[in-house]
Every structure is written in structure tokens, then in C-alpha cells.
Design a protein around this motif. Sequence first.
Motif, PDB file in Angstrom:
ATOM      1  N   ASN A  73       0.834  -1.194   0.000  1.00  0.00           N
ATOM      2  CA  ASN A  73       0.000   0.000   0.000  1.00  0.00           C
ATOM      3  C   ASN A  73       0.870   1.245   0.000  1.00  0.00           C
ATOM      4  OD1 ASN A  73      -1.613   2.271   1.075  1.00  0.00           O
ATOM      5  ND2 ASN A  73      -3.204   0.732   1.285  1.00  0.00           N
ATOM      6  N   SER A  76      -5.803   2.037  -2.416  1.00  0.00           N
ATOM      7  CA  SER A  76      -4.604   1.983  -3.233  1.00  0.00           C
ATOM      8  C   SER A  76      -3.775   0.715  -2.995  1.00  0.00           C
ATOM      9  CB  SER A  76      -3.738   3.207  -2.920  1.00  0.00           C
ATOM     10  OG  SER A  76      -3.382   3.250  -1.536  1.00  0.00           O
ATOM     11  N   THR A  77      -4.279  -0.214  -2.156  1.00  0.00           N
ATOM     12  CA  THR A  77      -3.562  -1.463  -1.923  1.00  0.00           C
ATOM     13  C   THR A  77      -3.496  -2.282  -3.199  1.00  0.00           C
ATOM     14  OG1 THR A  77      -4.198  -1.557   0.408  1.00  0.00           O
ATOM     15  CG2 THR A  77      -3.581  -3.633  -0.625  1.00  0.00           C
TER      16      THR A  77
END
Length: 204
Positions: free
Chosen positions: A71, A147-148
Motif C-alpha cells: 500500500n 490503493s492497496t
Amino acid sequence: RGVQPDAAAALRGLARLYPVGATGRSPLHAMAQALGADVPFLLKGGAARGTGVGDLLEPIALPQTHLVLANPKASITAKEAYAGLRGRYGAPLDLEGILQALIEKRAPPYRNDLELPVLEAYPIVQSVKDTLEAAGLRGVLMSGSGSTCFGLARDAAHAASAAATGPVTDATLTIRPQPRSAMPAPRCFISSTAASRSMASRRR
């Protein structure tokens, strides 16, 4: 943590505090639907194929799979990701092909339509994907609206090694086949909805 996983956890807590009798009909699924498209899946746990808006769930069996999560700490809302999509949806996913690739330890033929608008707005997410691929992980993909990102490792040792390759990597995860009576496995969702056709493995 996202809002929808928290909502599912709250419903689970309510179910334990106020159990429905053996002949009663639990209202939890309807409540989960009203709270968000992902909540029914998160409430159920395990691995499932979701259709409709993600609320019609069909359990599926997954082979043992080792993943690395990374992340970049970019804060991306689902609203922002969907707004950037602008109708750019792909064709339905080949679920059987994905499962077979997982069994054979190949890169699965999946994708995440939300990746395109997120990568356009947040180049750092592409950098994270590049880092995972450089570590030899296959099937590298952004999870959900970001956003991982995650990638599939050959085994536990490869996952641990890949997780130590850079500052953006922060977790490893193993999905193990479990009987339905056991505690839910780490949640993995294969969606073929019109809204988001993606495979996401979420660390919550």
C-alpha cells in the motif's frame, strides 16, 4: 479500514447479541444490502462470486494461495475511482479460467477496471505494482478502488521474501481451503457485476 467492513462487523456483533431462533428469518442480509454493495459479502465471509450489485453470492472453492499486499498510502475514495472510470468497463471475467490458473500457479486472467482511472490519477500505484512484479510475483493487481495492490507468490517463503523487497510492502496473506463450518478464510471476492469486475483480496 473501510466503512463497509466496519458495517459488516457491526451486523455480526448484533447477530451475536440478538440471535434469531432456529425458525426465525434473519433480516441481516437485507440490512447489509441497504448499507452497501460489499456488505453482504463481507458479512458472509469466505470466498464467493458476486453478481447483481455484488449481493447475490455463490460460494466458490479456492486453492491455497500466498499473496503479498502493498500500500503506497495514497488516499483514494471509491467515489473518485468510479467517477474516473467513465463507463470504461471490460467484458465479464472468466471465473473458471481464473480458478484454474490459481490451481496451476499461473497469472490469472483477471483485471480490475478501476485500475485505469486510479493509475491515471496516482502514478505511485503503478510504482507499487512494478515493485511487486520485480519481486517475481504474478497476477499483480490493484485491489478494489485502491490503493492497496497484491501479487501472488509461489509459496510462503517467496511471499516473505517479496514482502521484504521495499518500503511499500506491508503484509503477506495466505488463503487456505477450509470447510464451511470453519472460521471464514481471508476474504477473496471475484465480482462480475457491471459496476466493478475485479478480484480483490482484502486485508481488514
